[in-house]
Write a protein that holds these residues in place. Structure first.
Motif, short mmCIF file in Angstrom:
data_model
loop_
_atom_site.label_atom_id
_atom_site.label_comp_id
_atom_site.label_asym_id
_atom_site.label_seq_id
_atom_site.Cartn_x
_atom_site.Cartn_y
_atom_site.Cartn_z
N MET A 31 0.84 -1.20 0.00
CA MET A 31 0.00 0.00 0.00
C MET A 31 0.87 1.25 0.00
N LEU A 32 1.96 1.23 0.77
CA LEU A 32 2.90 2.35 0.75
C LEU A 32 3.48 2.53 -0.64
N SER A 33 3.94 1.43 -1.24
CA SER A 33 4.55 1.52 -2.57
C SER A 33 3.54 1.98 -3.61
N ALA A 34 2.27 1.57 -3.45
CA ALA A 34 1.24 1.99 -4.39
C ALA A 34 1.03 3.50 -4.32
N ALA A 87 1.34 8.48 -6.98
CA ALA A 87 1.67 9.91 -6.88
C ALA A 87 2.65 10.31 -7.97
N ALA A 88 3.66 9.48 -8.19
CA ALA A 88 4.65 9.78 -9.23
C ALA A 88 4.01 9.81 -10.61
N ILE A 89 3.12 8.85 -10.89
CA ILE A 89 2.50 8.77 -12.21
C ILE A 89 1.55 9.94 -12.44
N ILE A 90 0.76 10.28 -11.42
CA ILE A 90 -0.17 11.41 -11.57
C ILE A 90 0.59 12.71 -11.79
N ILE A 91 1.68 12.90 -11.05
CA ILE A 91 2.51 14.09 -11.26
C ILE A 91 3.12 14.06 -12.66
N GLY A 92 3.64 12.90 -13.06
CA GLY A 92 4.26 12.79 -14.38
C GLY A 92 3.30 13.06 -15.51
N ALA A 93 2.03 12.65 -15.35
CA ALA A 93 1.04 12.83 -16.41
C ALA A 93 0.82 14.30 -16.74
N LEU A 133 11.77 2.95 -4.11
CA LEU A 133 11.13 1.88 -3.35
C LEU A 133 11.97 0.62 -3.15
N TRP A 134 12.91 0.31 -4.04
CA TRP A 134 13.52 -1.02 -3.92
C TRP A 134 14.31 -1.21 -2.62
N PRO A 135 15.08 -0.22 -2.14
CA PRO A 135 15.75 -0.46 -0.85
C PRO A 135 14.76 -0.51 0.31
N VAL A 136 13.69 0.29 0.20
CA VAL A 136 12.66 0.27 1.24
C VAL A 136 12.03 -1.12 1.33
N SER A 137 11.81 -1.76 0.19
CA SER A 137 11.18 -3.08 0.18
C SER A 137 12.01 -4.10 0.95
#
Length: 485
Positions: free
Chosen positions: A362-365, A370-376, A394-398
């Motif tokens: 859920m955090l990663s989602a 957010a990144a995609i909406i900003i990028g759009a 996200l990968w180190p956080v995972s």
């Protein structure tokens, strides 16, 4: 003795995975090369509009029950039969829903062709639901080679029929035919190979733990899927089938071969790590080797794409697809970064940490969306940049989140991943520089130069850095074991 036997079985299964998947990757690349010359960007865009939305049905028709079946310490025939019935009912319901929403989806995208495509794809959900537990059973028994052989045959038939119908001018229907064939072949073959039939549902079988874990996994997969496909949904809704077709070609050209490799390695890794739940030291050692086995091959192959993107597009898709180049480079980086986080999923799944996995997902989602909406807001290419930005964060956080939830020390896995990223990045820059020097040569030659440049750069790093020598030794050891077995 038990550990030794498990190691031998895992090595044998890994060897079968490498050789069979290698052939399947060649088929999938052939599929990309052939169909890209027979279809246009709109054909890919129309099908991409459907799959971006209804693809979530693949999660609900499985409902995490295949993973639950593989992960469980024991699984009775009654439990397996109950899981089969649950998957089948879910597939039947989703087939009905897929047919019902087809006109609504066409309205959402302002594309009438979407309705027919959605209705035609819907029956594949039932076929997949009926075969999921057979696939899980064979993977659980480490009979990976049999599953992969069926998938290989399905890919070959899908390529032949897809190319034939595309040549006949069927446009996006050729892609629909491929999806149906890919679902139909396992639907027929895997039950015969597995050698068992489901009993009637037995309500006295202990199912609570399996269903609880399955629900958690399904929730995790659903959130992850929506976050991962929001880019395609927004691309189709805001910029139309043509632009989505270009982006879809970049994503699918790279993800298609990777998806023949990463899920199979993940399934094998999960099958082994699930059997090491009580041995943290061996678990961490296997996770490290698995990360190396995933990370270096994916990053180095994606590095070749980044270094020689125009030449790769010209060779694989044809010169009329050169508008894909900027998307191709960004997607290649994003796919590499996404691969680094997959080992964290092995930890959550093998140790039945469904709630922790769902919280992380859920955090990663949220980060991805957010990144995609900003990028759009910056156009179609902005969406592609967001595709890179979110996995970079996200990968180190995972890995750290998985370590905290499981009690494993995953910090070395983060350093391991950083080293893979740094070494692959250095080799990519070297190959890019060489490609720039020979950019006027034929595209095939430029691709070869990228491969040679990447190889020479890695050889130099091997000579200079002891840590790289250790990594390559581990990779070589894994390869020899797989070949021997």
């Amino acid at each position: 003795m038990e550990g030794s036997g498990l190691g031998k079985r895992a090595a044998k299964a890994a060897g079968q995975t490498v050789w069979t998947q290698g052939l399947r990757i060649l088929l999938q690349l052939g599929n990309v090369v052939v169909l890209a010359r027979l279809l246009d960007d709109r054909a890919y865009g129309v099908v991409g509009m459907v799959t971006a939305v209804v693809g979530v049905a693949t999660i609900f028709q499985d409902f995490g029950l295949s993973t639950a079946a593989i992960q469980g310490r024991t699984l009775s025939h009654g439990q397996r039969s109950n899981l089969w019935w649950l998957n089948t009912i879910a597939g039947l319901v989703l087939t009905g829903i897929g047919a019902a929403i087809s006109p609504l989806l066409a309205t959402f995208y302002h594309e009438p062709a979407v309705a027919g495509v959605c209705a035609a794809i819907a029956p594949t959900f039932l076929m997949a639901g009926m075969v999921n537990q057979y696939r899980a059973d064979l993977n659980r028994r480490l009979l990976v080679g049999r599953v992969l052989t069926v998938d290989l045959i399905a890919a070959a038939l899908a390529l032949a029929l897809g190319a034939l119908t595309a040549a006949w001018g069927w446009s996006y229907w050729a892609l629909v035919v491929q999806r149906i064939v890919t679902a139909l072949v396992p639907f027929i073959a895997l039950p015969l190979i597995a050698g068992w039939l489901p009993r009637w549902y037995d309500r006295y079988e202990p199912m609570r733990a399996l269903l609880g874990f399955g629900v958690q996994m399904a929730g995790t997969q659903m959130v992850s899927y929506l976050a991962s496909n929001l880019d395609s949904i927004l691309m189709g809704r805001l910029f139309g089938a043509g632009t989505l077709g270009l982006y879809n070609r970049a994503v699918q050209t790279l993800r298609t071969p990777l998806n023949q490799f990463r899920p199979q390695v993940t399934t094998l890794g999960l099958s082994v790590v699930a059997k090491l739940q009580d041995d943290d030291e061996r678990t961490l050692a296997y996770l490290r080797r698995g990360q190396l086995g995933l990370g270096y091959p994916v990053f180095l192959s994606m590095g070749i794409v980044v270094a020689a993107a125009p030449a790769v597009v010209s060779v694989v898709l044809g010169d009329h697809w050169l508008r894909v180049v900027p998307y191709m480079r960004l997607v290649a980086v994003g796919e590499g970064l996404t691969t680094l986080s997959m080992v964290g999923g092995w930890i959550y799944t093998s140790r039945a940490l469904g709630r922790a996995y769902l919280r992380y997902t859920m955090l990663s989602a949220v980060v991805r969306m957010a990144a995609i909406i900003i990028g759009a807001h910056f156009g179609a290419l902005g969406v592609a940049y967001a595709y890179v930005a979110s996995p970079l964060i996200l990968w180190p956080v995972s890995l750290l989140w998985a370590g905290r939830a499981s009690g494993l020390n995953t910090v070395p896995l983060v350093w391991n991943g950083l080293r893979i990223l740094a070494m692959s990045g250095a080799a990519t820059l070297a190959a890019w520089g060489l490609c720039a020097l020979v950019s006027g040569l034929p595209a095939f030659i430029v691709c070869l130069v990228a491969v040679v440049g990447m190889s020479l750069a890695m050889a130099l790093l091997w000579l200079v850095l002891p840590s790289v020598r250790v990594d390559m030794y581990e990779l070589g050891r894994m390869t020899r074991m797989m070949v021997k077995r």
